[in-house]
Design an enzyme around this catalytic site. Structure first.
Site, PDB file in Angstrom:
ATOM      1  N   HIS A 141      26.149  18.316   1.533  1.00 34.26           N
ATOM      2  CA  HIS A 141      25.001  17.574   1.060  1.00 34.26           C
ATOM      3  C   HIS A 141      25.499  16.532   0.070  1.00 34.26           C
ATOM      4  O   HIS A 141      26.467  16.765  -0.672  1.00 34.26           O
ATOM      5  CB  HIS A 141      23.969  18.500   0.419  1.00 34.26           C
TER       6      HIS A 141
ATOM      7  N   ASP B 233      24.795  25.667  -4.043  1.00 34.66           N
ATOM      8  CA  ASP B 233      23.548  25.804  -3.301  1.00 34.66           C
ATOM      9  C   ASP B 233      23.505  27.017  -2.376  1.00 34.66           C
ATOM     10  O   ASP B 233      24.189  27.064  -1.345  1.00 34.66           O
ATOM     11  CB  ASP B 233      23.303  24.543  -2.493  1.00 34.66           C
TER      12      ASP B 233
ATOM     13  N   ASP C  84      24.784  15.225  -2.836  1.00 35.51           N
ATOM     14  CA  ASP C  84      24.993  15.403  -4.266  1.00 35.51           C
ATOM     15  C   ASP C  84      26.231  16.235  -4.577  1.00 35.51           C
ATOM     16  O   ASP C  84      26.608  16.385  -5.735  1.00 35.51           O
ATOM     17  CB  ASP C  84      23.753  16.003  -4.932  1.00 35.51           C
ATOM     18  N   HIS C  85      26.878  16.755  -3.547  1.00 33.36           N
ATOM     19  CA  HIS C  85      28.084  17.562  -3.733  1.00 33.36           C
ATOM     20  C   HIS C  85      29.345  16.888  -3.172  1.00 33.36           C
ATOM     21  O   HIS C  85      30.434  17.453  -3.295  1.00 33.36           O
ATOM     22  CB  HIS C  85      27.911  18.928  -3.083  1.00 33.36           C
TER      23      HIS C  85
ATOM     24  N   HIS D  88      29.806  22.322   0.279  1.00 32.92           N
ATOM     25  CA  HIS D  88      29.093  21.933   1.495  1.00 32.92           C
ATOM     26  C   HIS D  88      28.916  20.419   1.497  1.00 32.92           C
ATOM     27  O   HIS D  88      29.313  19.734   0.543  1.00 32.92           O
ATOM     28  CB  HIS D  88      27.742  22.653   1.598  1.00 32.92           C
TER      29      HIS D  88
END
Length: 304
Positions: free
Chosen positions: A65, A208, A67-68, A63
């Site tokens: 976000h 997540d 941090d990814h 996804h």
């Protein structure tokens, strides 16, 4: 000889710590190198872990976000800087295609590498190789998110004693594998006479999400499950609210799905000590548990 192992580049969640970089995981699977969720600083972590850009054959984002995915610009530019000769596929939720384009062209650079975007629009198989299939399944998070599962096709294991007893040798061994049967001295010898089933290995990557059907489908019977465990059980209500899992919930998935090796990762910065994650998981799951640490390598378990 096959080489199947997970290289852990980062294990933090939204906020890195002194000991944990943001996400990043490279799965070495024979000739493939699948880079999952490269977060900020991933390129430097690759250097420390001894991972070359030329190893990457696929980038898989769950996804969008930060941090990814905030490591994507550096990875993309490194592919061209190192003149990686093979195509690199990029899989990500199709709803975030504009975000990927922004990451891909975040700054000026000389694009040489052949990066082929293959957005994921629905659940199901998204890529195949000679002996494996990569699947995607929807997860439950505040933004669209997919988990990934790599499954090796089932095969057979040849039995030397049966081959010798039935006179199958030399070119006939390959012939019986290819054709399903051969004739030896006027006698038909079938592949089933000289082999036994060899179940394919499998790997799942779940980031997540709260508990949902997709998590269990991805984890079903896998040899290795890499799964987020952002929180511990006392914060289970918060975990569900923000679309995450606890270590106990991750272990429940592993136990119910028959997972062999459980790799916990994506830890909130509020937990400086990793031991409680292992303890919480061990109370539920009796298999191998790995609390992931940056710059470590976890081998895919040997065949059953």
């Amino acid at each position: 000889m096959s080489n199947r192992e997970l290289v852990v580049l980062g294990t933090a969640s939204q906020v890195p710590t002194r000991r944990r970089a943001q996400n990043g995981y490279l799965l070495r699977w024979d000739g493939e190198g699948l880079l999952f969720d490269p977060g900020e600083g991933c390129q430097r972590q690759m250097l420390f872990a001894g991972v070359a850009a030329s190893e990457i054959t696929r980038i898989c984002l769950t996804h969008f976000h930060g941090d990814h995915c905030l490591g994507v610009p550096g990875i993309v530019q490194r592919l061209s800087l190192d003149r990686v000769p093979h195509p690199v596929r990029a899989h990500y939720p199709a709803s975030g295609q504009e975000y990927f384009r922004r990451l891909r062209y975040a700054t000026v650079f000389h694009e040489i590498a052949d990066l082929r975007e293959e957005p994921v629009e629905a659940e199901g198989p998204i890529a195949t190789g000679d002996s494996w299939t990569l699947h995607a399944r929807r997860l439950e998070h505040p933004v669209e998110s997919f988990g990934y599962r790599l499954t090796e096709h089932d095969g057979v294991r040849m039995l030397p004693d049966r081959l010798a007893a039935l006179g199958v040798s030399g070119p006939l061994v390959r012939a019986v594998q290819r054709d399903g049967a051969v004739t030896v001295d006027g006698r038909r010898v079938a592949l089933t006479d000289v082999s036994e089933p060899r179940p394919g290995q499998s790997f799942a990557f779940v980031m997540d999400t709260r508990l949902c059907d997709g998590v269990f489908a991805l984890a079903d019977g896998v040899d290795m499950l890499v799964i987020e465990s952002t929180f511990l059980e006392p914060e289970a209500a918060l975990a569900r609210q923000v679309g995450h899992l606890t270590a106990g919930q991750a272990a429940k998935v592993a136990a119910e799905c028959g997972v062999r090796t459980l790799v916990l990762t994506h830890f909130s910065q509020r937990y400086p000590d990793p031991q409680p994650f292992h303890d919480e998981a061990a109370a539920v799951f009796g298999g191998e548990i790995v609390v992931a640490a940056d710059l470590t390598t976890v081998p895919v378990p040997k065949r059953r």
